[in-house]
Design a protein around this motif. Structure first.
Motif, PDB file in Angstrom:
ATOM      1  N   GLY B 106       0.757  -1.177  -0.111  1.00 32.76           N
ATOM      2  CA  GLY B 106       0.008  -0.123   0.009  1.00 32.76           C
ATOM      3  C   GLY B 106       1.006   1.312  -0.009  1.00 32.76           C
ATOM      4  N   PRO B 107       0.053   2.324  -0.169  1.00 36.95           N
ATOM      5  CA  PRO B 107       0.904   3.805  -0.069  1.00 36.95           C
ATOM      6  C   PRO B 107       1.669   3.839   1.148  1.00 36.95           C
ATOM      7  CG  PRO B 107      -1.244   4.168   0.166  1.00 36.95           C
ATOM      8  CD  PRO B 107      -1.282   2.547  -0.065  1.00 36.95           C
ATOM      9  N   LEU B 108       2.482   4.603   1.042  1.00 38.92           N
ATOM     10  CA  LEU B 108       3.420   5.175   2.415  1.00 38.92           C
ATOM     11  C   LEU B 108       3.657   6.469   2.225  1.00 38.92           C
ATOM     12  CD1 LEU B 108       5.752   4.574   4.582  1.00 38.92           C
ATOM     13  CD2 LEU B 108       7.534   4.533   2.738  1.00 38.92           C
ATOM     14  N   VAL B 109       3.431   7.234   3.475  1.00 41.64           N
ATOM     15  CA  VAL B 109       3.482   8.788   3.684  1.00 41.64           C
ATOM     16  C   VAL B 109       4.700   8.750   4.596  1.00 41.64           C
ATOM     17  CG1 VAL B 109       2.594  10.863   4.576  1.00 41.64           C
ATOM     18  CG2 VAL B 109       1.150   9.254   3.582  1.00 41.64           C
ATOM     19  N   VAL B 110       5.969   9.605   4.087  1.00 47.79           N
ATOM     20  CA  VAL B 110       7.022   9.697   4.823  1.00 47.79           C
ATOM     21  C   VAL B 110       6.790  11.016   5.156  1.00 47.79           C
ATOM     22  CG1 VAL B 110       9.425  10.197   4.627  1.00 47.79           C
ATOM     23  CG2 VAL B 110       8.485   8.206   3.509  1.00 47.79           C
ATOM     24  N   HIS B 111       7.033  11.453   6.657  1.00 44.66           N
ATOM     25  CA  HIS B 111       6.731  12.936   7.087  1.00 44.66           C
ATOM     26  C   HIS B 111       7.689  13.280   7.985  1.00 44.66           C
ATOM     27  CE1 HIS B 111       5.046  11.446  10.818  1.00 44.66           C
ATOM     28  NE2 HIS B 111       4.218  10.483  10.113  1.00 44.66           N
ATOM     29  N   SER B 112       7.974  14.608   8.216  1.00 48.87           N
ATOM     30  CA  SER B 112       8.584  15.137   9.343  1.00 48.87           C
ATOM     31  C   SER B 112       8.032  14.578  10.718  1.00 48.87           C
ATOM     32  CB  SER B 112       9.104  16.576   9.368  1.00 48.87           C
ATOM     33  OG  SER B 112       8.167  17.416  10.074  1.00 48.87           O
ATOM     34  N   ALA B 113       8.855  14.500  11.781  1.00 48.85           N
ATOM     35  CA  ALA B 113       8.206  14.222  12.961  1.00 48.85           C
ATOM     36  C   ALA B 113       7.432  15.340  13.669  1.00 48.85           C
ATOM     37  CB  ALA B 113       9.438  13.655  13.841  1.00 48.85           C
ATOM     38  N   VAL B 114       7.848  16.500  13.189  1.00 50.92           N
ATOM     39  CA  VAL B 114       7.168  17.690  13.755  1.00 50.92           C
ATOM     40  C   VAL B 114       6.033  18.247  12.860  1.00 50.92           C
ATOM     41  CG1 VAL B 114       9.163  18.314  15.110  1.00 50.92           C
ATOM     42  CG2 VAL B 114       8.861  19.111  12.773  1.00 50.92           C
ATOM     43  N   SER B 332       2.294  22.627  26.223  1.00 49.77           N
ATOM     44  CA  SER B 332       2.687  21.487  27.239  1.00 49.77           C
ATOM     45  C   SER B 332       0.971  21.261  27.296  1.00 49.77           C
ATOM     46  CB  SER B 332       2.936  22.195  28.611  1.00 49.77           C
ATOM     47  OG  SER B 332       4.133  22.476  28.392  1.00 49.77           O
ATOM     48  N   ALA B 333       0.727  20.170  27.890  1.00 48.15           N
ATOM     49  CA  ALA B 333      -0.681  19.157  28.110  1.00 48.15           C
ATOM     50  C   ALA B 333      -0.599  18.667  29.261  1.00 48.15           C
ATOM     51  CB  ALA B 333      -1.105  18.718  26.976  1.00 48.15           C
ATOM     52  N   CYS B 334      -0.148  19.260  30.556  1.00 48.89           N
ATOM     53  CA  CYS B 334      -0.064  18.396  31.570  1.00 48.89           C
ATOM     54  C   CYS B 334      -1.325  17.809  32.017  1.00 48.89           C
ATOM     55  CB  CYS B 334       0.683  19.223  32.608  1.00 48.89           C
ATOM     56  SG  CYS B 334       2.540  19.375  32.236  1.00 48.89           S
ATOM     57  N   THR B 335      -2.220  18.907  32.115  1.00 50.28           N
ATOM     58  CA  THR B 335      -3.605  18.590  32.678  1.00 50.28           C
ATOM     59  C   THR B 335      -4.594  18.029  31.639  1.00 50.28           C
ATOM     60  OG1 THR B 335      -3.977  20.872  32.605  1.00 50.28           O
ATOM     61  CG2 THR B 335      -2.970  20.047  34.736  1.00 50.28           C
ATOM     62  N   SER B 336      -4.173  18.172  30.390  1.00 49.08           N
ATOM     63  CA  SER B 336      -5.163  18.008  29.412  1.00 49.08           C
ATOM     64  C   SER B 336      -5.732  16.358  29.478  1.00 49.08           C
ATOM     65  CB  SER B 336      -4.678  18.299  28.019  1.00 49.08           C
ATOM     66  OG  SER B 336      -3.659  17.016  27.647  1.00 49.08           O
ATOM     67  N   SER B 337      -6.776  16.388  28.715  1.00 49.56           N
ATOM     68  CA  SER B 337      -7.399  15.010  28.780  1.00 49.56           C
ATOM     69  C   SER B 337      -6.453  13.779  28.267  1.00 49.56           C
ATOM     70  CB  SER B 337      -8.591  14.885  27.903  1.00 49.56           C
ATOM     71  OG  SER B 337      -8.444  15.245  26.622  1.00 49.56           O
ATOM     72  N   THR B 338      -5.656  14.258  27.196  1.00 43.69           N
ATOM     73  CA  THR B 338      -4.617  13.194  26.618  1.00 43.69           C
ATOM     74  C   THR B 338      -3.725  12.629  27.448  1.00 43.69           C
ATOM     75  OG1 THR B 338      -3.409  14.838  25.353  1.00 43.69           O
ATOM     76  CG2 THR B 338      -5.343  14.245  24.422  1.00 43.69           C
ATOM     77  N   LEU B 339      -2.876  13.909  28.136  1.00 44.56           N
ATOM     78  CA  LEU B 339      -1.694  13.681  29.012  1.00 44.56           C
ATOM     79  C   LEU B 339      -0.536  13.369  28.102  1.00 44.56           C
ATOM     80  CD1 LEU B 339      -3.219  11.534  32.017  1.00 44.56           C
ATOM     81  CD2 LEU B 339      -2.598  13.976  31.989  1.00 44.56           C
ATOM     82  N   GLU B 340      -0.555  13.518  26.578  1.00 41.63           N
ATOM     83  CA  GLU B 340       0.285  13.411  25.731  1.00 41.63           C
ATOM     84  C   GLU B 340       1.208  14.635  25.567  1.00 41.63           C
ATOM     85  OE1 GLU B 340       1.826  10.833  24.217  1.00 41.63           O
ATOM     86  OE2 GLU B 340       0.233   9.502  25.575  1.00 41.63           O
ATOM     87  N   PRO B 341       2.517  14.628  25.755  1.00 41.27           N
ATOM     88  CA  PRO B 341       3.495  15.937  25.643  1.00 41.27           C
ATOM     89  C   PRO B 341       3.364  16.231  24.104  1.00 41.27           C
ATOM     90  CG  PRO B 341       4.588  13.780  26.063  1.00 41.27           C
ATOM     91  CD  PRO B 341       3.396  13.510  26.224  1.00 41.27           C
ATOM     92  N   SER B 342       3.482  17.664  23.817  1.00 41.63           N
ATOM     93  CA  SER B 342       3.759  18.145  22.450  1.00 41.63           C
ATOM     94  C   SER B 342       4.763  17.071  21.879  1.00 41.63           C
ATOM     95  CB  SER B 342       4.331  19.286  22.506  1.00 41.63           C
ATOM     96  OG  SER B 342       4.911  19.469  21.159  1.00 41.63           O
ATOM     97  N   HIS B 343       4.283  16.776  20.679  1.00 45.35           N
ATOM     98  CA  HIS B 343       5.036  15.687  19.725  1.00 45.35           C
ATOM     99  C   HIS B 343       6.323  16.241  19.150  1.00 45.35           C
ATOM    100  CE1 HIS B 343       2.388  17.194  16.523  1.00 45.35           C
ATOM    101  NE2 HIS B 343       3.463  16.952  15.885  1.00 45.35           N
ATOM    102  N   VAL B 344       5.944  17.653  19.097  1.00 41.91           N
ATOM    103  CA  VAL B 344       6.959  18.514  18.512  1.00 41.91           C
ATOM    104  C   VAL B 344       8.158  18.766  19.488  1.00 41.91           C
ATOM    105  CG1 VAL B 344       7.597  20.872  17.865  1.00 41.91           C
ATOM    106  CG2 VAL B 344       5.592  19.600  17.034  1.00 41.91           C
ATOM    107  N   LEU B 345       7.760  19.196  20.789  1.00 49.11           N
ATOM    108  CA  LEU B 345       8.965  19.261  21.706  1.00 49.11           C
ATOM    109  C   LEU B 345       9.535  18.001  22.148  1.00 49.11           C
ATOM    110  CD1 LEU B 345       6.730  21.810  23.935  1.00 49.11           C
ATOM    111  CD2 LEU B 345       8.779  22.219  22.426  1.00 49.11           C
ATOM    112  N   ALA B 346       8.702  16.632  22.145  1.00 47.89           N
ATOM    113  CA  ALA B 346       9.353  15.482  22.384  1.00 47.89           C
ATOM    114  C   ALA B 346      10.385  15.075  21.331  1.00 47.89           C
ATOM    115  CB  ALA B 346       8.261  14.441  22.339  1.00 47.89           C
ATOM    116  N   ALA B 347       9.875  15.353  20.014  1.00 46.17           N
ATOM    117  CA  ALA B 347      11.113  15.031  18.737  1.00 46.17           C
ATOM    118  C   ALA B 347      12.108  15.700  18.943  1.00 46.17           C
ATOM    119  CB  ALA B 347      10.030  15.143  17.605  1.00 46.17           C
TER     120      ALA B 347
END
Lengths: 74, 387
Positions: B106-114, B332-347
């Motif tokens: 199938g198709p493949l999307v290559v993308h930057s992590a941010v 930052s999303a410390c208290t957000s429902s997802t609890l996931e940190p920013s994928h940009v800052l993490a990358a």
């Protein structure tokens, strides 16, 4: 190795605990943060970079919760 | 501190300082004038053959021509979408073509992590396989991980690379990515930079968002290069042109075009002005204890600066600054429902908590920045003291 139980904490609490207790170990010794919060995986190494301590790596505590290990420098 | 500032560094009562133009810039005066004029003349369906429809069609075509000229593309390459996100979805998914996600090879999307989450979600929704290319500590895509020729993009159907990062402002090496494509189409999310910076070259489809440059919200711009294989990923609309869907908000589209023309005409001076404000914020904030200024210090958007404060909850800092009259965003999303940190800052390996994004705009003055810089250290210290 001193181990901090931060399992129930959300960011930035695990990092605050780490900063509070890093001087409880001797220079060159290890201190670990056990944290289920996803931000700790990024924030412990970032804290090490910002404060001059050495990030050793990540493994798992006995209950499979991630554990982040730091060596005190200075 | 200045005489108009209280002991807690707040602006004078009633005076609020908006520092979130990267989320949405205030309406440009040129947009307001165009909008008011077009509201009374461009209400009809531009696809109808009657006089009123023709009047709306004329406005729409003028807006398209003006937008194309300001962006440096051809009018027939420009489609107006209902938002930047809509333009992202149509642009990226349209390049994937029919049969996306259909098993096997199938198709493949290559993308930057941010990439913006709109890009990541669209890629995931398509059913295509995705491959993320990492970034350096400044947030710039690692070209070393994208070697030229077949090795770097083996099997890629589409490559997605933003023009500049929306959270930290770092400009991406789009044209260097384009040199490595070897025939693979490139999608560029230009929402963070369009209007403020010239578009890069080398892409097949590109998305932009009018409210980031002082146009009204609800207007996205999709640009598909001539000769590109693009397939409508959504249900067809036989009333509309090939890439259009539904009845455009013609007055808003004209306002968006007018704002874009004005912003492009003003940008040499305006970018120099906002860049000086950002350099000042970077310098002062970078000197504060336990604060990391993130993103590239030079190769960046002229109006965006992001920093992370140790031991502080980013959302609490946003609220504290808002209480003092300063309106900023946070990754930052410390208290957000997802609890996931920013994928940009993490990358990037940047601190994900205590994050603040300041973006200055047309209305931001030297005095606004002075007051913000006076208020920030106290706000951070108060939150740290609550620990």
């Amino acid at each position: 190795m001193l181990q901090l139980d931060c399992r129930e904490m959300v960011c930035p609490a695990p990092i605050i605990e780490l900063a509070r207790h890093v001087r409880d170990v001797a220079v060159g010794d290890l201190i670990a943060v056990v944290a289920s919060d996803a931000a700790a995986r990024v924030d412990v190494p970032a804290w090490c970079r910002m404060t001059g301590h050495e990030y050793v790596g990540e493994d798992l505590a006995g209950d499979e919760v991630p554990r982040y290990v730091v060596r005190r420098v200075e | 501190m200045s005489s108009t500032t209280t002991s807690e560094g707040s602006p004078e009562p009633g005076r609020r300082v908006y520092l979130d133009s990267a989320s949405g810039e205030a309406l440009h005066p040129a947009a307001r004038r165009a909008l008011e004029a077009a509201l009374d003349t461009a209400y009809a369906d531009p696809r109808r053959l009657h006089h009123a429809g023709g009047a709306a069609r004329l406005v729409l075509d003028n807006a398209r021509a003006a937008t194309a000229e300001a962006l440096g593309v051809r009018p027939d390459e420009v489609t107006f979408a209902s938002s930047g996100t809509d333009a992202v979805q149509r642009g990226l998914l349209g390049l994937l073509g029919p049969g996306r996600g259909s098993g096997g090879e199938g198709p493949l999307v290559v993308h930057s992590a941010v990439e913006h989450s709109a890009v990541l979600h669209a890629a995931e929704w398509s059913g295509a396989t995705t491959r993320s290319v990492g970034v350096d500590p400044a947030g710039r895509l690692r070209l070393d991980d994208l070697p030229p020729g077949a090795a770097g993009l083996a099997g890629a159907t589409v490559v997605a690379c933003q023009s500049a990062n929306h959270e930290v402002g770092t400009i991406q090496p789009v044209e260097s990515v384009a040199e490595r494509l070897d025939g693979v189409p490139l999608f560029v999310d230009a929402c963070a930079s369009a209007g403020r910076l010239p578009l890069p070259q080398g892409w097949s489809a590109l998305a932009a968002s009018a409210h980031k440059w002082g146009g009204p919200a609800g207007v996205g711009v999709l640009v598909v290069r001539r000769g590109t294989r693009w397939h409508d990923p959504f249900p067809p609309d036989e009333r509309a042109g090939e890439r259009e869907s539904g009845f455009e908000n013609v007055p808003a589209v004209l306002a968006a075009a007018a704002a874009l023309q004005a912003v492009v005409a003003e940008r040499a001076a305006e970018n120099a002005r906002t860049n000086a404000l950002v350099m000042r914020i970077r310098r002062v904030v970078g000197g504060l204890p336990d604060i990391d200024v993130v993103g590239d210090p030079v190769e960046r958007l002229p109006h965006v600066v992001t920093f992370s404060c140790l031991y502080v909850d980013g959302e609490a800092l946003v609220s504290e600054l808002d209480r003092l009259g300063f309106e900023v965003a946070s990754g930052s999303a410390c208290t957000s429902s997802t609890l996931e940190p920013s994928h940009v800052l993490a990358a990037m390996g940047a601190l994900t908590h205590g994050n603040v994004r300041v973006s200055v705009g047309r209305g931001t003055t030297d005095d606004d920045v002075t007051r913000f810089l006076e208020a920030l250290p106290g706000a951070v210290e108060r939150l740290r003291a609550r620990i």
